[in-house]
Design an enzyme around this catalytic site. Structure first.
Site, PDB file in Angstrom:
ATOM      1  CB  CYS A 114      -0.954   0.002   1.186  1.00 17.83           C
ATOM      2  SG  CYS A 114      -2.116  -1.374   1.122  1.00 17.83           S
ATOM      3  CG  HIS A 247      -3.282   3.655   1.924  1.00 24.15           C
ATOM      4  ND1 HIS A 247      -3.715   3.174   0.707  1.00 24.15           N
ATOM      5  CD2 HIS A 247      -3.313   2.592   2.778  1.00 24.15           C
ATOM      6  CE1 HIS A 247      -3.988   1.893   0.815  1.00 24.15           C
ATOM      7  NE2 HIS A 247      -3.761   1.518   2.062  1.00 24.15           N
ATOM      8  CG  ASN A 277      -6.612  -0.702   1.154  1.00 26.35           C
ATOM      9  OD1 ASN A 277      -5.896  -0.307   0.230  1.00 26.35           O
ATOM     10  ND2 ASN A 277      -6.128  -1.116   2.302  1.00 26.35           N
TER      11      ASN A 277
HETATM   12  N1  COA Z   1     -19.024  -8.220   8.540  1.00 27.43           N
HETATM   13  C1  COA Z   1     -19.626  -8.432   9.732  1.00 27.43           C
HETATM   14  N2  COA Z   1     -18.944  -8.724  10.847  1.00 27.43           N
HETATM   15  C2  COA Z   1     -17.616  -8.790  10.767  1.00 27.43           C
HETATM   16  C3  COA Z   1     -16.926  -8.573   9.557  1.00 27.43           C
HETATM   17  C4  COA Z   1     -17.680  -8.293   8.421  1.00 27.43           C
HETATM   18  N3  COA Z   1     -17.123  -8.050   7.216  1.00 27.43           N
HETATM   19  N4  COA Z   1     -15.606  -8.694   9.782  1.00 27.43           N
HETATM   20  C5  COA Z   1     -15.459  -8.977  11.094  1.00 27.43           C
HETATM   21  N5  COA Z   1     -16.671  -9.032  11.676  1.00 27.43           N
HETATM   22  C6  COA Z   1     -16.974  -9.304  13.085  1.00 27.43           C
HETATM   23  C7  COA Z   1     -15.881 -10.062  13.775  1.00 27.43           C
HETATM   24  O1  COA Z   1     -16.021 -11.450  13.550  1.00 27.43           O
HETATM   25  C8  COA Z   1     -16.101  -9.676  15.223  1.00 27.43           C
HETATM   26  O2  COA Z   1     -17.155 -10.463  15.726  1.00 27.43           O
HETATM   27  P1  COA Z   1     -17.104 -11.039  17.241  1.00 27.43           P
HETATM   28  O3  COA Z   1     -17.047  -9.807  18.107  1.00 27.43           O
HETATM   29  O4  COA Z   1     -18.378 -11.791  17.340  1.00 27.43           O
HETATM   30  O5  COA Z   1     -15.858 -11.860  17.312  1.00 27.43           O
HETATM   31  C9  COA Z   1     -16.605  -8.242  15.149  1.00 27.43           C
HETATM   32  O6  COA Z   1     -17.051  -8.073  13.785  1.00 27.43           O
HETATM   33  C10 COA Z   1     -15.562  -7.204  15.466  1.00 27.43           C
HETATM   34  O7  COA Z   1     -14.369  -7.513  14.757  1.00 27.43           O
HETATM   35  P2  COA Z   1     -13.073  -6.661  14.923  1.00 27.43           P
HETATM   36  O8  COA Z   1     -11.977  -7.302  14.146  1.00 27.43           O
HETATM   37  O9  COA Z   1     -12.845  -6.406  16.393  1.00 27.43           O
HETATM   38  O10 COA Z   1     -13.523  -5.293  14.249  1.00 27.43           O
HETATM   39  P3  COA Z   1     -12.736  -3.931  14.184  1.00 27.43           P
HETATM   40  O11 COA Z   1     -13.553  -2.863  14.769  1.00 27.43           O
HETATM   41  O12 COA Z   1     -11.311  -4.078  14.626  1.00 27.43           O
HETATM   42  O13 COA Z   1     -12.723  -3.667  12.611  1.00 27.43           O
HETATM   43  C11 COA Z   1     -11.273  -3.797  10.696  1.00 27.43           C
HETATM   44  C12 COA Z   1     -12.061  -4.558  11.751  1.00 27.43           C
HETATM   45  C13 COA Z   1     -10.565  -4.783   9.817  1.00 27.43           C
HETATM   46  C14 COA Z   1     -12.260  -2.964   9.886  1.00 27.43           C
HETATM   47  C15 COA Z   1     -10.270  -2.860  11.412  1.00 27.43           C
HETATM   48  O14 COA Z   1      -9.495  -3.581  12.329  1.00 27.43           O
HETATM   49  C16 COA Z   1      -9.345  -2.185  10.438  1.00 27.43           C
HETATM   50  O15 COA Z   1      -9.775  -1.398   9.632  1.00 27.43           O
HETATM   51  N6  COA Z   1      -8.049  -2.442  10.532  1.00 27.43           N
HETATM   52  C17 COA Z   1      -7.068  -1.849   9.629  1.00 27.43           C
HETATM   53  C18 COA Z   1      -7.068  -2.617   8.369  1.00 27.43           C
HETATM   54  C19 COA Z   1      -6.384  -1.899   7.282  1.00 27.43           C
HETATM   55  O16 COA Z   1      -6.638  -0.753   7.039  1.00 27.43           O
HETATM   56  N7  COA Z   1      -5.518  -2.618   6.588  1.00 27.43           N
HETATM   57  C20 COA Z   1      -4.856  -2.162   5.446  1.00 27.43           C
HETATM   58  C21 COA Z   1      -3.724  -1.292   5.798  1.00 27.43           C
HETATM   59  S1  COA Z   1      -2.849  -1.013   4.329  1.00 27.43           S
END
Ligand code: COA
Length: 320
Positions: A114, A247, A277
């Site tokens: 990225c 980004h 993304n």
């Molecule tokens: N739809 C519905 N539920 C989902 C889901 C989806 N697409 N993806 C995950 N969940 C669920 C999980 O299973 C979890 O359920 P549980 O509480 O029953 O276990 C719940 O949602 C919360 O998951 P969590 O991982 O804690 O969510 P979060 O608030 O951390 O958000 C991301 C997840 C991935 C959106 C977030 O961590 C993020 O944006 N991280 C950075 C990623 C990124 O930008 N990467 C690229 C960098 S170049």
């Protein structure tokens, strides 16, 4: 004489097919509400048959050349940032070169996921200032849809395909151009965001794997730091910046980074809602969007920033 790499034109390209969250929820256990709340993403474009990293990159490059009023034959350097090349080799930059009808230039790919576009800009800018290139195409192009695990809802909803490009031209000017670049990498974090395949390990292409929450935590800290570093290196203060082109990974990362730096949200270009993304394509795609809709104008002070797998991260300050 002050030789600066000036952005002479921008362009972008998206696959024809636009996929909304609702459409995704028909095949993935997710919902529009969850995706919008956690990421700000509403839709993404997904490459179809015949659409590849190279075809999207070539389309974006053509538009950047048109905007710059430059013939492809004037290009002596093509740097393509991508983590999803058409093939392991040759470099997709050479495929784009061929599609543009350029018969002789330097062409290669840069892999920094990225952050790739920032790394590519840095390489092209250095070559221009060193006198080994004069007019460069710097492209970010990706087809992440092809390395996503569509059974993993924690990652597959976050990414999209697309391409963005700029023409960088060496000019004797103090008024415009790239003012500073800051780049970093920290390989201790390889296992937080990676693809579980590769030519030298499994012999397969592999699928994207990510520990989202840990990536999120590092992203805000690293992006705020590198943005400040690039601005200071350019001899500027944050309040002088007209636009930040970040980004586009997650709306919450954009908001948290802006808050940490005391930046007004109106100065931050946001396209993650429509593009998701797109990895190395996301910064030039967002830049081209804001140039074409008239927000970023000639003379504006702009900072580009990105972070990705590795981790790698970087920022560049420029006068457009
Ligand atoms: N739809 C519905 N539920 C989902 C889901 C989806 N697409 N993806 C995950 N969940 C669920 C999980 O299973 C979890 O359920 P549980 O509480 O029953 O276990 C719940 O949602 C919360 O998951 P969590 O991982 O804690 O969510 P979060 O608030 O951390 O958000 C991301 C997840 C991935 C959106 C977030 O961590 C993020 O944006 N991280 C950075 C990623 C990124 O930008 N990467 C690229 C960098 S170049």
């Amino acid at each position: 004489m002050t030789l600066r790499a000036v952005i002479a034109g921008t362009g972008s390209a998206l696959p024809k097919r636009r996929v909304t969250n609702e459409e995704l929820a028909e095949t993935v256990d997710t919902s529009d509400e969850w995706i919008v709340e956690r990421t700000g993403i509403r839709a993404r474009h997904i490459a179809g048959e015949g659409e590849t990293t190279a075809t999207l990159g070539a389309e974006a490059a053509r538009r950047a050349l048109d905007a710059a009023g430059i013939e492809p034959t004037a290009i002596d350097l093509i740097v393509l940032a991508t983590a999803t090349p058409d093939q392991t080799f040759p470099a997709s930059a050479t495929k784009i070169q061929d599609m543009l009808g350029i018969r002789d230039c330097v062409a290669f790919d840069v892999a920094a996921v990225c952050s790739g576009f920032l790394y590519a800009i840095s390489v092209a800018e250095s070559m221009i200032r060193a006198g080994s290139a004069r007019t460069a195409l710097v492209i970010g192009a990706e087809t992440f849809s092809r390395i996503l695990d569509w059974e993993d809802r924690t990652t597959c909803v976050l990414f999209g395909d697309g391409a963005g490009a700029v023409v960088l031209r060496g000019e004797d000017t103090e008024d415009r151009g790239i003012l500073s670049v800051a780049l970093h990498a920290d390989g201790r974090h390889n296992q937080l965001l990676y693809v579980d395949g590769g030519p030298s390990t499994t012999g397969t292409v592999g699928k994207l794997r990510m520990k989202g929450q840990e990536v999120f935590r590092h992203a805000v800290v690293n992006l705020a730091a590198v943005l400040g570093e690039a601005v200071a290196k350019a001899g500027l203060e944050m309040k002088a910046i007209d636009w930040v082109v970040p980004h586009q990974a997650n709306r919450r990362i954009l908001d948290a980074t802006a808050r940490k730096l005391g930046l007004s949200p109106e100065k931050v270009i946001v396209t993650v809602d429509e593009h998701a993304n797109t990895s190395a394509a996301s910064v030039p795609l967002a830049l081209d969007t804001a140039v074409r809709d008239g927000r970023i104008k000639r003379g504006d002070l702009v900072v580009l920033e990105a972070m990705g797998g590795g981790f790698t991260w970087g920022a560049a300050a420029l006068r457009f």
